[in-house]
Structure formats: structure tokens, C-alpha cells
Scaffold this motif. Structure first.
Motif, short mmCIF file in Angstrom:
data_model
loop_
_atom_site.label_atom_id
_atom_site.label_comp_id
_atom_site.label_asym_id
_atom_site.label_seq_id
_atom_site.Cartn_x
_atom_site.Cartn_y
_atom_site.Cartn_z
N VAL A 244 0.86 -1.18 0.00
CA VAL A 244 0.00 0.00 0.00
C VAL A 244 0.90 1.23 0.00
N PHE A 245 0.64 2.13 -0.95
CA PHE A 245 1.42 3.36 -1.07
C PHE A 245 0.62 4.52 -0.50
N VAL A 246 1.28 5.30 0.36
CA VAL A 246 0.66 6.47 0.98
C VAL A 246 1.71 7.58 0.98
N THR A 247 1.33 8.78 0.53
CA THR A 247 2.24 9.91 0.61
C THR A 247 1.92 10.75 1.85
N CYS A 248 2.98 11.30 2.43
CA CYS A 248 2.85 12.14 3.63
C CYS A 248 3.61 13.44 3.41
N PRO A 249 3.19 14.50 4.10
CA PRO A 249 3.85 15.79 3.90
C PRO A 249 5.26 15.87 4.47
N ASN A 250 5.56 15.02 5.47
CA ASN A 250 6.90 15.07 6.05
C ASN A 250 7.22 13.77 6.79
N VAL B 122 10.23 6.26 2.19
CA VAL B 122 11.11 6.73 1.13
C VAL B 122 11.08 8.26 1.18
N PRO B 123 12.16 8.87 1.67
CA PRO B 123 12.15 10.33 1.83
C PRO B 123 12.39 11.07 0.52
N GLN B 124 12.05 12.33 0.55
CA GLN B 124 12.39 13.28 -0.50
C GLN B 124 11.91 12.89 -1.89
N ILE B 125 10.64 12.52 -1.99
CA ILE B 125 10.07 12.36 -3.32
C ILE B 125 9.44 13.69 -3.70
N THR B 126 9.30 13.93 -4.98
CA THR B 126 8.62 15.13 -5.46
C THR B 126 7.34 14.70 -6.14
N LYS C 137 -5.12 23.98 -10.07
CA LYS C 137 -3.77 24.52 -10.11
C LYS C 137 -2.75 23.36 -10.09
N ILE C 138 -1.67 23.50 -10.85
CA ILE C 138 -0.60 22.50 -10.82
C ILE C 138 0.26 22.76 -9.58
N GLU C 139 0.40 21.75 -8.76
CA GLU C 139 1.17 21.84 -7.52
C GLU C 139 2.42 20.98 -7.62
N GLU C 140 3.43 21.33 -6.84
CA GLU C 140 4.64 20.53 -6.73
C GLU C 140 5.07 20.56 -5.27
N ASP C 141 5.15 19.37 -4.65
CA ASP C 141 5.48 19.28 -3.23
C ASP C 141 6.52 18.21 -2.98
N ASN C 142 7.34 18.43 -1.95
CA ASN C 142 8.23 17.39 -1.44
C ASN C 142 7.43 16.57 -0.44
N GLU C 143 7.51 15.26 -0.56
CA GLU C 143 6.74 14.38 0.31
C GLU C 143 7.59 13.18 0.71
N VAL C 144 7.02 12.36 1.57
CA VAL C 144 7.60 11.08 1.97
C VAL C 144 6.64 10.01 1.49
N MET C 145 7.17 8.97 0.84
CA MET C 145 6.34 7.85 0.38
C MET C 145 6.41 6.72 1.40
#
Length: 143
Positions: free
Chosen positions: A43-49, A72-76, A84-92
Motif C-alpha cells: 500500500v502506497f501512501v504519501t505524507c507531507p513530512n 522513502v524520503p524526499q520524493i517530489t 492549479k498545478i502543484e509541486e510538493d516534497n513528500e515522503v512515500m
């Protein structure tokens, strides 16, 4: 048409294992396994930090909703949100669990995750290292 042997008679000296006509044997199907393809999921989940990801990871393992969580740190992530097109750094988070637990896992993650719409994607595992897959099943508790 003549054969390769008539053109290259020295090929007779090569061991059969090196012949182009010889194929490696098929690996035998695993025996004695009680693993059912698709009964374990990733199961894949993205987190803000990292802090939020670690908190969720510990909680799902403690609750036996997951056997293991890799962070997995530092994914974009690039995505469209509210026009709006967004771009964020996240953790997988890569969560290993029983497929039957995916709905309960999803419900729990939604209840503690800060995102309005949480990415929770479960992919069934068709095959893998049988001792590991059995460990995942043994380390989680069906609800």
C-alpha cells in the motif's frame, strides 16, 4: 541450405551446455506453500513530512494493520489540485499488509492523516519470497 556443423565442424567439440539449441531448465514451481497470490498487498501512501510518516508507520505496525512500513524520503509529487498545478516534497510510505486489511488500513490512515484527500493505493503481490510473504501474513491481524 547446410547446417552450422558442416560450416563450422569445431562446434561438435563444444559442450552441449553452450549449444544455442540448449535452453536453461525452467525453475520448478514452489511447493508446500500456503501463499495465495494477491493475499498480501503493498500500500502506497504519501505524507507531507517524515514526522507524520513515522507516526503513521508506527501506529499501523502497533495496531497490526501492517507488518512493515518503508519510508522513502524526499520524493517530489507534481499534481493538479483545485485547478492549479502543484509541486510538493513528500515522503512515500510503502506498507506491507494482508489484502483483506486494506479497507481497515485505509480507514485508519484517513482518520489520522492531515491531507484532505489521502493517497492510499493498494497493489496485490502476485509472488515473492515465500518466507517474507508468510511473515507479513503472520505479523498482521485480520479484522
Amino acid at each position: 541450405m547446410h547446417s552450422l556443423l558442416s560450416t563450422y565442424p569445431y562446434l561438435r567439440l563444444l559442450p552441449r551446455a553452450f549449444s544455442m539449441a540448449t535452453r536453461p531448465p525452467e525453475a520448478p514451481a514452489p511447493t508446500g506453500s500456503d501463499y495465495i497470490a494477491g493475499s498480501v498487498s503493498v500500500v502506497f501512501v504519501t505524507c507531507p513530512n517524515d514526522k507524520i510518516a513515522k507516526t503513521i508507520a508506527r501506529s499501523v505496525v502497533e495496531k497490526r494493520l501492517a507488518a512493515c512500513v518503508n519510508l522513502v524520503p524526499q520524493i517530489t509529487s507534481v499534481y493538479e489540485w483545485k485547478g492549479k498545478i502543484e509541486e510538493d516534497n513528500e515522503v512515500m510510505m510503502m506498507i506491507k499488509t494482508q489484502t483483506a486489511l486494506a479497507p481497515s488500513l485505509t480507514e485508519f490512515i484517513r482518520s489520522v492523516h492531515p491531507y484532505e484527500v489521502v493517497e492510499v493505493i493498494a497493489l496485490p503481490v502476485q509472488q515473492g519470497n515465500l518466507p517474507y510473504l508468510n511473515w507479513v501474513k503472520d505479523s498482521t491481524t485480520p479484522q
